[in-house]
Enzyme design. Structure first.
Site, PDB file in Angstrom:
ATOM      1  N   ARG A 244       0.864  -1.181   0.000  1.00 36.04           N
ATOM      2  CA  ARG A 244       0.000   0.000   0.000  1.00 36.04           C
ATOM      3  C   ARG A 244       0.899   1.229   0.000  1.00 36.04           C
ATOM      4  NH1 ARG A 244      -5.193  -1.716   0.782  1.00 36.04           N
ATOM      5  NH2 ARG A 244      -5.472  -3.621   1.987  1.00 36.04           N
ATOM      6  N   GLY A 271      -8.341   1.856  -5.015  1.00 35.63           N
ATOM      7  CA  GLY A 271      -7.185   2.740  -4.904  1.00 35.63           C
ATOM      8  C   GLY A 271      -6.210   2.508  -6.049  1.00 35.63           C
ATOM      9  N   ASP A 300     -13.245  -7.710  -1.127  1.00 38.79           N
ATOM     10  CA  ASP A 300     -14.503  -7.144  -0.615  1.00 38.79           C
ATOM     11  C   ASP A 300     -15.591  -7.091  -1.687  1.00 38.79           C
ATOM     12  OD1 ASP A 300     -13.099  -6.771   1.692  1.00 38.79           O
ATOM     13  OD2 ASP A 300     -12.957  -4.595   1.543  1.00 38.79           O
ATOM     14  N   MET A 343     -13.864  -9.640   6.592  1.00 36.62           N
ATOM     15  CA  MET A 343     -13.437  -8.403   5.944  1.00 36.62           C
ATOM     16  C   MET A 343     -14.608  -7.711   5.254  1.00 36.62           C
ATOM     17  SD  MET A 343      -9.630  -8.802   4.496  1.00 36.62           S
ATOM     18  CE  MET A 343      -8.247  -8.722   5.626  1.00 36.62           C
ATOM     19  N   TYR A 451      -7.228 -12.817   7.743  1.00 36.18           N
ATOM     20  CA  TYR A 451      -6.055 -13.024   6.891  1.00 36.18           C
ATOM     21  C   TYR A 451      -5.954 -14.461   6.370  1.00 36.18           C
ATOM     22  CZ  TYR A 451      -4.706  -8.332   8.123  1.00 36.18           C
ATOM     23  OH  TYR A 451      -4.695  -6.972   8.269  1.00 36.18           O
ATOM     24  N   MET A 452      -6.559 -15.403   7.101  1.00 39.29           N
ATOM     25  CA  MET A 452      -6.563 -16.788   6.595  1.00 39.29           C
ATOM     26  C   MET A 452      -7.388 -16.869   5.315  1.00 39.29           C
ATOM     27  SD  MET A 452      -7.074 -18.886  10.098  1.00 39.29           S
ATOM     28  CE  MET A 452      -6.993 -20.471   9.291  1.00 39.29           C
TER      29      MET A 452
HETATM   30  N1  LIG Z   1      -6.513   8.204  -5.545  1.00 41.82           N
HETATM   31  C1  LIG Z   1      -5.365   7.592  -5.802  1.00 41.82           C
HETATM   32  N2  LIG Z   1      -4.563   8.042  -6.782  1.00 41.82           N
HETATM   33  C2  LIG Z   1      -3.389   7.418  -7.049  1.00 41.82           C
HETATM   34  N3  LIG Z   1      -2.973   6.308  -6.424  1.00 41.82           N
HETATM   35  C3  LIG Z   1      -3.734   5.810  -5.443  1.00 41.82           C
HETATM   36  C4  LIG Z   1      -4.978   6.411  -5.088  1.00 41.82           C
HETATM   37  N4  LIG Z   1      -5.518   5.699  -4.085  1.00 41.82           N
HETATM   38  C5  LIG Z   1      -4.659   4.687  -3.836  1.00 41.82           C
HETATM   39  N5  LIG Z   1      -3.597   4.749  -4.648  1.00 41.82           N
HETATM   40  C6  LIG Z   1      -2.471   3.821  -4.667  1.00 41.82           C
HETATM   41  O1  LIG Z   1      -2.951   2.519  -5.050  1.00 41.82           O
HETATM   42  C7  LIG Z   1      -2.307   1.509  -4.292  1.00 41.82           C
HETATM   43  C8  LIG Z   1      -3.326   0.599  -3.667  1.00 41.82           C
HETATM   44  O2  LIG Z   1      -4.324   1.346  -2.973  1.00 41.82           O
HETATM   45  P1  LIG Z   1      -5.066   0.746  -1.699  1.00 41.82           P
HETATM   46  O3  LIG Z   1      -4.067   0.397  -0.652  1.00 41.82           O
HETATM   47  O4  LIG Z   1      -6.163   1.663  -1.346  1.00 41.82           O
HETATM   48  O5  LIG Z   1      -5.621  -0.659  -2.198  1.00 41.82           O
HETATM   49  P2  LIG Z   1      -6.766  -1.031  -3.211  1.00 41.82           P
HETATM   50  O6  LIG Z   1      -6.254  -0.997  -4.587  1.00 41.82           O
HETATM   51  O7  LIG Z   1      -7.972  -0.197  -2.947  1.00 41.82           O
HETATM   52  O8  LIG Z   1      -7.006  -2.540  -2.833  1.00 41.82           O
HETATM   53  P3  LIG Z   1      -7.752  -3.152  -1.556  1.00 41.82           P
HETATM   54  O9  LIG Z   1      -9.066  -3.639  -2.075  1.00 41.82           O
HETATM   55  O10 LIG Z   1      -6.879  -4.254  -1.113  1.00 41.82           O
HETATM   56  O11 LIG Z   1      -7.889  -2.077  -0.527  1.00 41.82           O
HETATM   57  C9  LIG Z   1      -1.430   2.198  -3.269  1.00 41.82           C
HETATM   58  O12 LIG Z   1      -0.092   2.070  -3.684  1.00 41.82           O
HETATM   59  C10 LIG Z   1      -1.906   3.627  -3.265  1.00 41.82           C
HETATM   60  O13 LIG Z   1      -0.875   4.542  -3.010  1.00 41.82           O
HETATM   61  O1  LIG Z   2      -4.503  -5.277   6.657  1.00 43.40           O
HETATM   62  P1  LIG Z   2      -4.407  -4.838   5.250  1.00 43.40           P
HETATM   63  O2  LIG Z   2      -3.475  -5.617   4.424  1.00 43.40           O
HETATM   64  O3  LIG Z   2      -4.205  -3.375   5.110  1.00 43.40           O
HETATM   65  O4  LIG Z   2      -5.820  -5.125   4.588  1.00 43.40           O
HETATM   66  C1  LIG Z   2      -7.038  -4.929   5.218  1.00 43.40           C
HETATM   67  C2  LIG Z   2      -8.092  -4.490   4.275  1.00 43.40           C
HETATM   68  O5  LIG Z   2      -8.065  -5.141   3.032  1.00 43.40           O
HETATM   69  C3  LIG Z   2      -9.385  -5.357   2.583  1.00 43.40           C
HETATM   70  O6  LIG Z   2      -9.628  -6.709   2.568  1.00 43.40           O
HETATM   71  C4  LIG Z   2      -9.536  -4.901   1.180  1.00 43.40           C
HETATM   72  O7  LIG Z   2      -8.657  -5.667   0.389  1.00 43.40           O
HETATM   73  C5  LIG Z   2     -10.294  -4.673   3.584  1.00 43.40           C
HETATM   74  O8  LIG Z   2     -11.515  -5.289   3.799  1.00 43.40           O
HETATM   75  C6  LIG Z   2      -9.444  -4.673   4.804  1.00 43.40           C
HETATM   76  O9  LIG Z   2      -9.761  -3.653   5.673  1.00 43.40           O
HETATM   77 MG   LIG Z   3      -9.531  -0.116  -1.599  1.00 43.18          MG
END
Ligand SMILES: Nc1ncnc2c1ncn2[C@@H]1O[C@H](COP(=O)(O)OP(=O)(O)OP(=O)(O)O)[C@@H](O)[C@H]1O
Ligand SMILES: O=P(O)(O)OC[C@H]1O[C@](O)(CO)[C@@H](O)[C@@H]1O
Ligand SMILES: [Mg+2]
Length: 528
Positions: A244, A271, A300, A343, A451-452
């Site tokens: 992240r 993200g 999710d 989650m 996490y499992m």
């Molecule tokens: N609005 C944004 N613009 C550019 N990059 C972003 C933005 N939001 C998140 N990112 C980047 O995208 C990557 C992943 O974002 P995030 O940790 O929110 O996970 P995600 O893709 O939403 O997946 P998850 O469902 O696991 O949360 C990170 O490296 C973060 O910096």
């Molecule tokens: O602990 P981590 O790796 O940040 O991930 C937790 C988050 O990831 C998610 O599963 C989304 O991928 C959320 O439901 C949860 O809050």
């Molecule tokens: Mg997300």
């Protein structure tokens, strides 16, 4: 803009992703999740109904206009038009190099050849919505106008095209996996590599640890080939690692340029998609011939418009194993209460589906439906009733549920996502406190399998979904699209422009048939 109370049967509803309003609190065009919640809270206050929802209507639509439907559809087509390299570059198509293996004796009949390779026509479309609701009060109705008229909404069909926009010899493909883990990541990586090789691509690399791999000098690209990825689907996690947080878009694009990557496959949630879209826009601005294609990864299941995202089925299957353990513990204990936290940051899909599939849940709690713990309509009194009447109870709670009951913190993770307070631990404590107060013994067993669930390998149905999505991602890049994602809509595979799927998190609609089915299955009342 007005609000609707389905109970009163007035007004019209659209639970789509845009929230337009003349109302001060709900007027944001690219509204955020929080503003939608605000709309909803106001709707509930005004209509005095738990089921009230914010109506989502485009103010520019004049339903008196006899042409409104055509105008809506034109606007829809424009929004779902797929960004293409030729929008900014002078690129010419060439015959595809993608074909299925064939024996020489089959000859070279062009029609036959085309048919057996299964090319998709650029004008092929799939229907996004397939139910015709005849009334706004119909369960789960999504309407555009007050009469809930039928309006066809078509999206682009995914698949291999006869013409491609890259010479495979010149392609350097990069794959990156971002965000949290999700079952199936390795299956998608594997299939992207295999499909790229079928097109004839020889330079394929993995970017380690998400977007971090683009800017952390200590991390080096991972060369990928069919041989490297052959068995990676047998394990969970991501061969490439995830992370992240991240660097600036401009730094990432500098890195893409320096590495000579011209096809980037990005696996991640909302993200990650926002990041990928920013990368696509920056490449566009710099007039780079780089195709950015996403594969939605979110355990999710919170990406808009899709039937489901990969890994979700597996997560549900694993979650119900945890529920089964909680059930057995609860049944075997004197006055046993099982509690399972799953989650679901802002969407309760895993909790809802795991509750439905296990058939062992008495109370399912999701972020989309507020609840009280105390009071005559609270969960605690209901649990006491269950203990008295059947001797045990099992509760399933999504991590994002009931956050309003907990102390708020402003903490965020590296990506800026809010760090949630632990609702599971809180409910566990409250159950213990309540039963002590009423002098009834209760044996509470709390299970947090999150996490499992996320770390396991994909099950069969997810493995198939990953395979098809991975293949289609490669077909999309070769077709010259960029800034798109692949998904499954009404069982058909489609390409969608990134902004359309991430304008808000997809959430469980409390008025949907699925949530109602879940309530039918658990038998739980309202807790509000
Ligand atoms: N609005 C944004 N613009 C550019 N990059 C972003 C933005 N939001 C998140 N990112 C980047 O995208 C990557 C992943 O974002 P995030 O940790 O929110 O996970 P995600 O893709 O939403 O997946 P998850 O469902 O696991 O949360 C990170 O490296 C973060 O910096
Ligand atoms: O602990 P981590 O790796 O940040 O991930 C937790 C988050 O990831 C998610 O599963 C989304 O991928 C959320 O439901 C949860 O809050
Ligand atoms: Mg997300």
């Amino acid at each position: 803009m007005s609000f609707v109370s389905p109970a009163k049967g007035v007004g019209f509803i659209n639970t789509g992703q845009h929230c337009f309003s003349a109302n001060d609190h709900c007027s944001s065009k690219n509204f955020l999740h929080s503003s939608f919640r605000l709309c909803e809270r106001r709707a509930k206050k005004r209509c005095g109904s738990l089921n009230a929802r914010a109506i989502v209507v485009k103010p520019e639509i004049d339903f008196e206009d006899p042409d409104w439907k055509k105008k809506f559809q034109d606007n829809f087509e424009e929004r779902f038009n797929l960004p293409h390299l030729r929008d900014v570059l002078d690129v010419n198509p060439r015959p595809t190099t993608f074909s299925l293996k064939r024996r020489p004796h089959m000859g070279c009949d062009i029609d036959l050849e085309e048919r057996r390779n299964g090319y998709v026509h650029g004008d092929d479309r799939a229907l996004l919505k397939v139910i015709k609701f005849s009334s706004p009060t119909s369960a789960g109705a999504e309407c555009i106008d007050p009469d809930c008229s039928w309006v066809e909404q078509w999206v682009h069909r995914a698949g291999p095209r006869k013409q491609i926009y890259f010479d495979p010899e010149e392609v350097k493909a990069g794959i990156v996996t971002c965000g949290g883990l999700c079952p199936g990541l390795n299956d998608v990586i594997r299939q992207i590599v295999i499909t790229l090789e079928i097109y004839g691509v020889k330079k394929i690399v993995g970017i380690p640890y998400g977007y971090r791999g683009f800017f952390d000098d200590g991390l080096t690209e991972i060369p990928l080939s069919r041989q490297v990825v052959q068995n990676i689907n047998l394990a969970g996690g991501s061969l490439l690692g995830v992370s992240r947080g991240g660097a600036s878009t401009s730094d990432i694009v500098d890195s893409i340029q320096a590495r000579g990557i011209n096809m980037l496959f990005v696996l991640g949630g909302n993200g990650t998609h926002a990041g990928a879209n920013a990368i696509h826009n920056e490449c566009h601005k710099r007039k780079l011939k780089v195709s950015v294609v996403c594969v939605p990864k979110t355990i999710d299941n919170d990406i808009l418009l899709m039937d489901k995202t990969f890994g979700f089925d597996t997560a549900v299957e694993e979650a119900q194993r945890a529920i089964n353990s909680a059930y057995i513990e609860a049944r075997s204990a004197y006055h046993g209460i099982g509690l399972v936290k799953l989650m679901g940051r802002s969407s309760g899909f895993i909790a809802m589906h795991a509750s439905l599939s296990s058939g062992q849940i008495d109370v399912c709690l999701i972020p989309e439906v507020p609840f009280n713990l105390d009071g005559p309509y609270g969960i605690l009194q209901y649990l006491a009733h269950l203990i008295k009447t059947k001797g045990s109870a099992v509760v399933c709670v999504a991590e994002g549920a009931g956050q309003e009951l907990l102390e708020k913190s402003d903490a965020t993770d590296a990506s800026g996502n809010a760090v949630l307070s632990d609702i599971g631990v809180y409910i566990q404590q409250q159950i213990k406190r309540y039963f002590k107060d009423i002098c009834i013994p209760a044996d509470v067993k709390y299970i947090d399998p999150t996490y499992m669930i996320r770390a396991c390998r994909a099950n069969a149905s997810d493995a198939i979904l990953c395979t098809v999505l991975g293949q289609n991602a490669v077909h999309g890049a070769f077709a010259g699209f960029s800034g798109i994602t692949v998904g499954i809509c009404n069982t058909h595979y489609v390409y969608l422009p990134i902004p359309e799927v991430i304008s808000s998190p997809r959430m469980v609609d409390p008025n949907s048939r699925m949530w109602h089915r879940c309530l039918t299955s658990t038998g739980q009342p309202d807790f509000h």
